[in-house]
Design a protein around this motif. Structure first.
Motif, PDB file in Angstrom:
ATOM      1  N   ARG A 133      -6.383   4.689  13.782  1.00  0.00           N
ATOM      2  CA  ARG A 133      -7.683   4.114  13.443  1.00  0.00           C
ATOM      3  C   ARG A 133      -8.591   4.382  14.623  1.00  0.00           C
ATOM      4  O   ARG A 133      -8.426   3.806  15.694  1.00  0.00           O
TER       5      ARG A 133
ATOM      6  N   GLY B 117     -10.041   7.628   0.377  1.00  0.00           N
ATOM      7  CA  GLY B 117     -10.898   7.602   1.549  1.00  0.00           C
ATOM      8  C   GLY B 117     -10.627   8.690   2.557  1.00  0.00           C
ATOM      9  O   GLY B 117     -11.027   8.566   3.699  1.00  0.00           O
ATOM     10  N   HIS B 118      -9.910   9.747   2.157  1.00  0.00           N
ATOM     11  CA  HIS B 118      -9.685  10.857   3.091  1.00  0.00           C
ATOM     12  C   HIS B 118     -10.727  11.937   2.788  1.00  0.00           C
ATOM     13  O   HIS B 118     -10.692  12.579   1.737  1.00  0.00           O
TER      14      HIS B 118
ATOM     15  N   TRP C 274      -3.966   1.264   4.517  1.00  0.00           N
ATOM     16  CA  TRP C 274      -5.122   1.940   3.921  1.00  0.00           C
ATOM     17  C   TRP C 274      -6.343   1.926   4.831  1.00  0.00           C
ATOM     18  O   TRP C 274      -7.334   2.576   4.550  1.00  0.00           O
ATOM     19  N   PHE C 275      -6.290   1.171   5.932  1.00  0.00           N
ATOM     20  CA  PHE C 275      -7.351   1.228   6.923  1.00  0.00           C
ATOM     21  C   PHE C 275      -7.076   2.289   7.981  1.00  0.00           C
ATOM     22  O   PHE C 275      -7.947   2.573   8.817  1.00  0.00           O
ATOM     23  N   THR C 276      -5.868   2.823   8.000  1.00  0.00           N
ATOM     24  CA  THR C 276      -5.510   3.842   8.977  1.00  0.00           C
ATOM     25  C   THR C 276      -5.552   5.218   8.341  1.00  0.00           C
ATOM     26  O   THR C 276      -5.506   5.352   7.119  1.00  0.00           O
ATOM     27  N   LYS C 277      -5.639   6.230   9.172  1.00  0.00           N
ATOM     28  CA  LYS C 277      -5.686   7.611   8.706  1.00  0.00           C
ATOM     29  C   LYS C 277      -4.443   8.349   9.184  1.00  0.00           C
ATOM     30  O   LYS C 277      -4.220   8.453  10.398  1.00  0.00           O
TER      31      LYS C 277
ATOM     32  N   ASN D 177      -2.203  -3.932  11.264  1.00  0.00           N
ATOM     33  CA  ASN D 177      -3.229  -3.291  10.454  1.00  0.00           C
ATOM     34  C   ASN D 177      -2.681  -3.022   9.065  1.00  0.00           C
ATOM     35  O   ASN D 177      -1.473  -3.075   8.844  1.00  0.00           O
ATOM     36  N   ARG D 178      -3.565  -2.740   8.146  1.00  0.00           N
ATOM     37  CA  ARG D 178      -3.195  -2.320   6.806  1.00  0.00           C
ATOM     38  C   ARG D 178      -3.162  -0.795   6.759  1.00  0.00           C
ATOM     39  O   ARG D 178      -4.008  -0.133   7.366  1.00  0.00           O
TER      40      ARG D 178
ATOM     41  N   GLY E 136       0.801  -1.213   0.000  1.00  0.00           N
ATOM     42  CA  GLY E 136       0.000   0.000   0.000  1.00  0.00           C
ATOM     43  C   GLY E 136       0.830   1.257   0.000  1.00  0.00           C
ATOM     44  O   GLY E 136       0.353   2.319  -0.405  1.00  0.00           O
TER      45      GLY E 136
ATOM     46  N   TRP F 277      -0.382   7.346  12.444  1.00  0.00           N
ATOM     47  CA  TRP F 277      -1.260   6.490  11.640  1.00  0.00           C
ATOM     48  C   TRP F 277      -2.291   5.904  12.593  1.00  0.00           C
ATOM     49  O   TRP F 277      -1.994   5.004  13.364  1.00  0.00           O
TER      50      TRP F 277
END
Length: 368
Positions: A251, A310-311, A228-231, A225-226, A120, A249
């Motif tokens: 979630r 997804g942001h 792309w699942f974290t912000k 975690n991946r 990712g 990073w």
């Protein structure tokens, strides 16, 4: 004032100071004009010239000597000349050569993207997707190594390494005493520590950030975690060791990992103090609570990766047209499903059930 040279890259002309490399000039233009780079790192002296992914075609050497260069050159190590003309994505030779370089980089690289923490945000993934070929001609057994723990926080998975030397330069230039480097030669060359020493310098965690693949990973984040699942959010704290400016990073309210802030080329940004934004091990590995940081806001991710998806910053929701047409009245459902369905009990209103519907809320089907 330094002399300015005119250089044309993919039919776009730009003026740059003398001594600027072709790659640096192309990055000023930006976009696809900039060649990819796996080993070059602007913050590390001596980097570049090893991976050959930034090869370009010089169709005109300069105004004084307009002859083309006979071979493709590494843009990270070739300085521009006044009147130089360069082809990157507009050259068939470059596209073919780059596909060959990608094939070489993937010869011994494992196909473990589904279990790799770098997936990712992996530069090799981006490179192979954009410049690689559909298949492979390699039919032999891949080179493999055992995993090594380089101290309490870093794990080395040498099987994934492409020998870009970035981590070696980082340790050599950022720490007081480098204890790891390249051992052996040829197909047996590997990044390793002498007699399994641990990497325990306060700034050694930065080798994780400069690694373009998943060879050096954060043990506090592995398999949690991946990305792309974290912000990613920008945050800072008062630190007496480093600049204290990082990316968290997250979630929800949970901080999964801490990294340095990076630019669109995947390199660590300069801090607000003007120095390179290297961060210390304490900020990276030990400050894993949101309360440890002053959060500034979401990171503006502009790289072409799944992290940028997804942001919802500045999101504008479309207007609901039904309410406008019906003078603000919300839609209502007029059909009584009990009159046409033989499944639900007529006395049960499913919309009023607390929680999910249970099998007891339905009558059994008639058996013949």
């Amino acid at each position: 004032m330094s002399e300015l040279f005119k250089v044309t890259i993919d039919n776009i002309t730009i003026e740059v100071p003398a001594g600027t490399t072709i790659l640096q000039a192309a990055r000023k233009i930006g976009g696809e004009v900039a060649p990819p780079a796996m080993c070059y790192y602007s913050k590390l002296k001596g980097s570049g010239g090893k991976c050959r992914t930034c090869l370009v075609e010089v169709s005109k050497g300069s105004e004084k000597d307009p002859r083309p260069m006979p071979k493709l050159v590494a843009s990270c190590r070739t300085t521009v000349m006044d009147g130089m003309e360069v082809k990157n994505i507009t050259s068939e030779k470059v596209i073919d050569a780059r596909a060959g370089v990608v094939e070489f980089l993937l010869l011994n690289h494992p196909l473990d993207c589904p279990i790799c923490d770098q997936a990712g945000e992996c530069h090799l993934q981006d490179l192979s997707y954009e410049h690689g070929k559909e298949g492979t001609r390699f039919e032999f057994q891949k080179r493999t190594f055992h995993k090594h723990d380089l101290g309490p926080y870093i794990q080395l998975h040498m099987t994934r390494c492409i020998l870009c030397y970035r981590c070696v330069f980082t340790a050599d230039q950022l720490t007081n005493k480098r204890v790891h480097g390249v051992l052996s030669r040829g197909d047996h060359a590997e990044i390793a520590t002498y007699i399994e020493k641990s990497l325990d310098n306060d700034f050694i965690g930065n080798v994780i950030d400069v690694c373009p693949v998943g060879a050096l990973t954060d043990k506090t984040f592995r398999f949690k975690n991946r990305v792309w699942f974290t912000k990613p959010v920008d945050a800072h704290r008062d630190c007496d060791k480093c600049c204290g400016e990082v990316q968290l990073w997250m979630r929800g309210d949970e901080v999964f990992r801490v990294t340095a802030r990076k630019d669109e080329w995947g390199e660590i940004k300069d801090s607000s103090k003007g120095s390179t934004g290297w961060i210390c091990n304490e900020c990276r590995f030990e400050k894993k609570f949101a309360s440890d940081w002053t959060i500034e806001g979401p990171t503006q991710v502009n790289r072409h990766s799944v992290i940028s998806q997804g942001h919802y910053v500045g999101l504008k929701k479309p207007n609901e047209t039904f309410e406008k047409v019906m003078n603000g009245r919300e839609p209502r459902l007029f059909m009584d499903i009990h009159s046409v369905s033989e499944v639900n009990k007529p006395e049960i209103q499913l919309s009023l059930i607390h929680g999910p519907a249970h099998s007891d809320d339905f009558k059994e089907n008639n058996k013949d």
